[in-house]
Design an enzyme around this catalytic site. Sequence first.
Site, PDB file in Angstrom:
ATOM      1  N   LYS A 100      -1.540   9.866  14.412  1.00  6.58           N
ATOM      2  CA  LYS A 100      -1.030  11.209  14.720  1.00  6.58           C
ATOM      3  C   LYS A 100      -0.849  11.894  13.380  1.00  6.58           C
ATOM      4  O   LYS A 100      -0.057  11.456  12.541  1.00  6.58           O
ATOM      5  CB  LYS A 100       0.306  11.044  15.441  1.00  6.58           C
TER       6      LYS A 100
HETATM    7  P1  FBP Z   1       6.416  18.516  17.337  1.00  6.59           P
HETATM    8  O1  FBP Z   1       5.185  18.678  18.171  1.00  6.59           O
HETATM    9  O2  FBP Z   1       7.578  19.242  17.928  1.00  6.59           O
HETATM   10  O3  FBP Z   1       6.152  18.877  15.880  1.00  6.59           O
HETATM   11  O4  FBP Z   1       6.787  16.976  17.416  1.00  6.59           O
HETATM   12  C1  FBP Z   1       5.994  15.985  16.825  1.00  6.59           C
HETATM   13  C2  FBP Z   1       6.847  15.145  15.917  1.00  6.59           C
HETATM   14  O5  FBP Z   1       6.114  14.164  15.232  1.00  6.59           O
HETATM   15  C3  FBP Z   1       8.025  14.500  16.606  1.00  6.59           C
HETATM   16  O6  FBP Z   1       7.709  13.251  17.138  1.00  6.59           O
HETATM   17  C4  FBP Z   1       9.031  14.437  15.514  1.00  6.59           C
HETATM   18  O7  FBP Z   1      10.330  14.526  15.961  1.00  6.59           O
HETATM   19  C5  FBP Z   1       8.711  15.621  14.685  1.00  6.59           C
HETATM   20  O8  FBP Z   1       7.396  15.990  14.931  1.00  6.59           O
HETATM   21  C6  FBP Z   1       8.891  15.315  13.228  1.00  6.59           C
HETATM   22  O9  FBP Z   1       8.437  16.404  12.491  1.00  6.59           O
HETATM   23  P2  FBP Z   1       8.740  16.534  10.960  1.00  6.59           P
HETATM   24  O10 FBP Z   1       8.931  15.153  10.429  1.00  6.59           O
HETATM   25  O11 FBP Z   1       7.553  17.228  10.390  1.00  6.59           O
HETATM   26  O12 FBP Z   1       9.965  17.351  10.882  1.00  6.59           O
END
Ligand code: FBP
Length: 264
Positions: free
Chosen positions: A177
Amino acid sequence: MIPIDDSPIVRDGKSLILAMDHGLEHGPVDFEDVPEKLDPSTVFETATHDAVTAMAVQKGIAEGYYPSYEDDVNLLLKLNGTSNLWMGEPDSAVNCSVDYAAELGADALGFTVYGGSNHEIEMVEEFRDAQEKGREYDLPMVMWSYPRGQGLKNDTKPSTISYASRLALELGADIAKVKYPGSKDAMAHAVKCAGDMKVVMSGGSKTSDYEFLSTVEAVIDAGAKGLAVGRNVWQREDPTRLLDALEKVIYEEETADAALEATE
Ligand code: FBP
């Protein structure tokens, strides 16, 4: 990487993972505009949509809420995570064991690796333990491959995202991801760097329906195998409508325009 096309978290070779670990990663601030979503059941309800192949949550949410949804939702147990209260170099505590994830009914595992962090070595060693234990249960491993740390000024530049997808392949993830690197070509290169391993795009903060669907269209065109998304779905007033459109863009490879028109 092991073959995962027969896994419940894959549909027609692709995945749409609905992530809801933000209460830990970002804090309640992500729910300010949608306070009803503080109740995890509301997001599990959204995850019953056919387009969603798994819901990614932390252990506490799985313990409390997954038993009511185990017939309708596939569980991706996120094994590590850190709060925004942590001010140190990027790191992520291992909050759940693979044994316990399996006991809770997990269909897949999730693990963050911050390549480039001063904690990279420990994180990769923790990933090794989780990945190898997960193989004993035949559980696909999704790596949140997020290079970041004091040496990385820009965590979404094309070369960083290509490195993120390659690193996930080499360390034994089944799906990487990664953040959107800003263009279809850059995403195509990140996909190529991952060999036969699947790459999915990380959602990011909420944008308009059209902007989000267009980006998803570009990443699918680039060869990515879907999405792991949180805020762009559950922060919306009508998440089901967006999931209807995402279903068309991801699985039927329709354009964002056509998908929006069909779901109006
Ligand atoms: P979003 O689609 O809301 O960005 O979520 C994906 C994700 O990977 C979540 O699993 C996680 O909480 C968040 O993004 C972490 O984002 P970052 O570390 O960039 O703040």
